[in-house]
Design a protein around this motif. Sequence first.
Motif, PDB file in Angstrom:
ATOM      1  N   UNK A 154       0.687  -1.382   0.001  1.00  8.13           N
ATOM      2  CA  UNK A 154      -0.194  -0.126  -0.186  1.00  8.13           C
ATOM      3  C   UNK A 154       0.807   1.261  -0.031  1.00  8.13           C
ATOM      4  N   UNK A 155       0.119   2.460  -0.177  1.00  2.00           N
ATOM      5  CA  UNK A 155       0.968   3.668  -0.327  1.00  2.00           C
ATOM      6  C   UNK A 155       0.986   4.250   1.140  1.00  2.00           C
ATOM      7  N   UNK A 156       2.036   4.877   1.579  1.00  2.00           N
ATOM      8  CA  UNK A 156       2.017   5.296   2.853  1.00  2.00           C
ATOM      9  C   UNK A 156       1.009   6.543   3.235  1.00  2.00           C
ATOM     10  N   UNK A 157       0.454   6.309   4.191  1.00  2.00           N
ATOM     11  CA  UNK A 157      -0.514   7.503   4.826  1.00  2.00           C
ATOM     12  C   UNK A 157      -0.092   8.854   4.728  1.00  2.00           C
ATOM     13  N   UNK A 158      -0.870   9.845   4.615  1.00  2.00           N
ATOM     14  CA  UNK A 158      -0.133  11.318   4.601  1.00  2.00           C
ATOM     15  C   UNK A 158      -0.842  12.112   5.780  1.00  2.00           C
ATOM     16  N   UNK A 159      -0.359  13.063   6.146  1.00  2.51           N
ATOM     17  CA  UNK A 159      -0.953  13.872   7.257  1.00  2.51           C
ATOM     18  C   UNK A 159      -1.228  15.131   6.594  1.00  2.51           C
ATOM     19  N   UNK A 160      -2.139  15.869   7.185  1.00  2.00           N
ATOM     20  CA  UNK A 160      -2.453  17.336   7.033  1.00  2.00           C
ATOM     21  C   UNK A 160      -1.023  18.171   7.342  1.00  2.00           C
ATOM     22  N   UNK A 161      -0.876  19.097   6.678  1.00  2.00           N
ATOM     23  CA  UNK A 161       0.023  20.007   6.785  1.00  2.00           C
ATOM     24  C   UNK A 161      -0.476  21.480   6.842  1.00  2.00           C
ATOM     25  N   UNK A 162      -0.496  22.011   8.225  1.00  2.00           N
ATOM     26  CA  UNK A 162      -1.140  23.625   8.131  1.00  2.00           C
ATOM     27  C   UNK A 162       0.439  24.422   8.674  1.00  2.00           C
ATOM     28  N   UNK A 163      -0.090  25.759   8.334  1.00  2.00           N
ATOM     29  CA  UNK A 163       0.999  26.834   8.700  1.00  2.00           C
ATOM     30  C   UNK A 163       0.514  27.614  10.035  1.00  2.00           C
ATOM     31  N   UNK A 164       1.534  27.756  10.801  1.00  2.00           N
ATOM     32  CA  UNK A 164       1.276  28.500  12.004  1.00  2.00           C
ATOM     33  C   UNK A 164       2.141  29.874  11.827  1.00  2.00           C
ATOM     34  N   UNK A 165       2.851  29.924  10.733  1.00  2.00           N
ATOM     35  CA  UNK A 165       3.680  31.046  10.398  1.00  2.00           C
ATOM     36  C   UNK A 165       3.537  31.483   8.974  1.00  2.00           C
ATOM     37  N   UNK A 166       4.310  32.630   8.316  1.00  2.00           N
ATOM     38  CA  UNK A 166       4.012  32.925   7.080  1.00  2.00           C
ATOM     39  C   UNK A 166       4.499  32.075   6.096  1.00  2.00           C
ATOM     40  N   UNK A 167       3.852  31.657   5.034  1.00  2.00           N
ATOM     41  CA  UNK A 167       4.199  30.851   4.019  1.00  2.00           C
ATOM     42  C   UNK A 167       5.441  31.365   2.949  1.00  2.00           C
ATOM     43  N   UNK A 168       5.849  30.439   2.393  1.00  2.00           N
ATOM     44  CA  UNK A 168       6.887  31.049   1.138  1.00  2.00           C
ATOM     45  C   UNK A 168       6.062  31.610   0.056  1.00  2.00           C
ATOM     46  N   UNK A 169       6.483  32.673  -0.515  1.00  2.00           N
ATOM     47  CA  UNK A 169       5.875  33.094  -1.681  1.00  2.00           C
ATOM     48  C   UNK A 169       6.103  32.406  -2.846  1.00  2.00           C
ATOM     49  N   UNK A 170       7.005  31.513  -3.065  1.00  2.00           N
ATOM     50  CA  UNK A 170       7.302  30.634  -4.035  1.00  2.00           C
ATOM     51  C   UNK A 170       6.257  29.649  -4.078  1.00  2.00           C
ATOM     52  N   UNK A 171       5.326  29.565  -5.081  1.00  2.00           N
ATOM     53  CA  UNK A 171       4.499  28.175  -4.985  1.00  2.00           C
ATOM     54  C   UNK A 171       5.067  26.759  -5.022  1.00  2.00           C
ATOM     55  N   UNK A 172       6.248  26.721  -6.055  1.00  2.00           N
ATOM     56  CA  UNK A 172       6.773  25.546  -6.015  1.00  2.00           C
ATOM     57  C   UNK A 172       7.265  25.068  -4.928  1.00  2.00           C
ATOM     58  N   UNK A 173       8.072  25.907  -4.224  1.00  2.00           N
ATOM     59  CA  UNK A 173       8.759  25.715  -2.829  1.00  2.00           C
ATOM     60  C   UNK A 173       7.765  25.233  -1.783  1.00  2.00           C
ATOM     61  N   UNK A 174       6.509  26.034  -1.809  1.00  2.22           N
ATOM     62  CA  UNK A 174       5.291  25.725  -0.938  1.00  2.22           C
ATOM     63  C   UNK A 174       4.880  24.275  -1.120  1.00  2.22           C
ATOM     64  N   UNK A 175       4.803  23.817  -2.495  1.00  9.82           N
ATOM     65  CA  UNK A 175       4.090  22.611  -2.689  1.00  9.82           C
ATOM     66  C   UNK A 175       5.053  21.438  -2.274  1.00  9.82           C
ATOM     67  N   UNK A 176       6.409  21.561  -2.545  1.00  7.73           N
ATOM     68  CA  UNK A 176       7.373  20.560  -2.124  1.00  7.73           C
ATOM     69  C   UNK A 176       7.439  20.538  -0.730  1.00  7.73           C
ATOM     70  N   UNK A 177       7.300  21.538  -0.007  1.00  8.78           N
ATOM     71  CA  UNK A 177       7.315  21.465   1.389  1.00  8.78           C
ATOM     72  C   UNK A 177       6.325  20.765   2.151  1.00  8.78           C
ATOM     73  N   UNK A 178       5.194  21.266   1.597  1.00 10.73           N
ATOM     74  CA  UNK A 178       3.743  20.446   2.231  1.00 10.73           C
ATOM     75  C   UNK A 178       3.812  19.343   1.782  1.00 10.73           C
TER      76      UNK A 178
END
Length: 226
Positions: A154-178
Amino acid sequence: MAEAEFSMKRIGVVETCYPEKFGIPRQPGLVKSARGKVVFDEAFKNPDMIRGLEGFSHIWLVFVFHEAGEKPGRAMVRPPRLGGNERRGVFATRAPYRPNSIGLSVVELESIGEDGSLYLKGVDLVDGTPLLDVKPYIPFCDAVPDARGGFVSGVPETMEVIWGCEQPEDPEALEVIEESLAYDPRPAYKRDEEEREYGCAIAGYELRWQVRAGIATVLKCHPQQK
C-alpha cells in the motif's frame, strides 16, 4: 573463484531540493513536486550519450549513498514501514547501509536542457548525490502489476499540513514543502513524541515543525542562508 573487486566512475551528480537527508521522501515518486537535475561530469557531456532518451517519460538513476558514512553493511535493519521496531534482512529493504552503498530510483524525466542536463520530478535524493548510471524505464518489463510487496504494501498514509507562520511566496517551494512533510519524515521510533519540534531544510527554506494529533504544523519558515 576468487573474490572480485570492482571500481566505478562517477558520471555526474544529482542536484535536488533536499540539502540534507532529513526531510527526503523515503521512496521516489511519492513527492511528485520534488524536482532535481542530473548534471553530467565533463567526460560524460557528449550529447550522443543521451540521444534517444527524450522519448522516455521515466528513467532509472543508479547512485551512491554518499552520506551513509563508513558504517559496514548491516545484516539486519529496522524498516520505517514496520514502525522502526522490527528487523528485516538488509537485502529485503532499501536501507542505505549496505555491503555496497548503491541506490536505485525511478524518476520522471521532465525535460532535457540544451547543455544535456536532465530535469527530473519525484526525486528522493539528497543534493549532490554522486551518479553512477542512467537507464531508461521500460514499462513492459519494468512494471510488474501483480508483484507482491512483502511487508511493504500500500501507499504510505499522509498527514494534513498547516501553517502557523508565514508561507513561502514561491508556489513551487510551498508545494514541495507541504508534500514532503505530509509523508512524515520523522524517524519511526519518535512518532509518539508529539511535543517535539523538528527542523529540516527543503527547497531553499529552513523549517521548524511539529506533529500533534496527526497534523503537521509548520512553526517557522525562512530562506536558507547562503
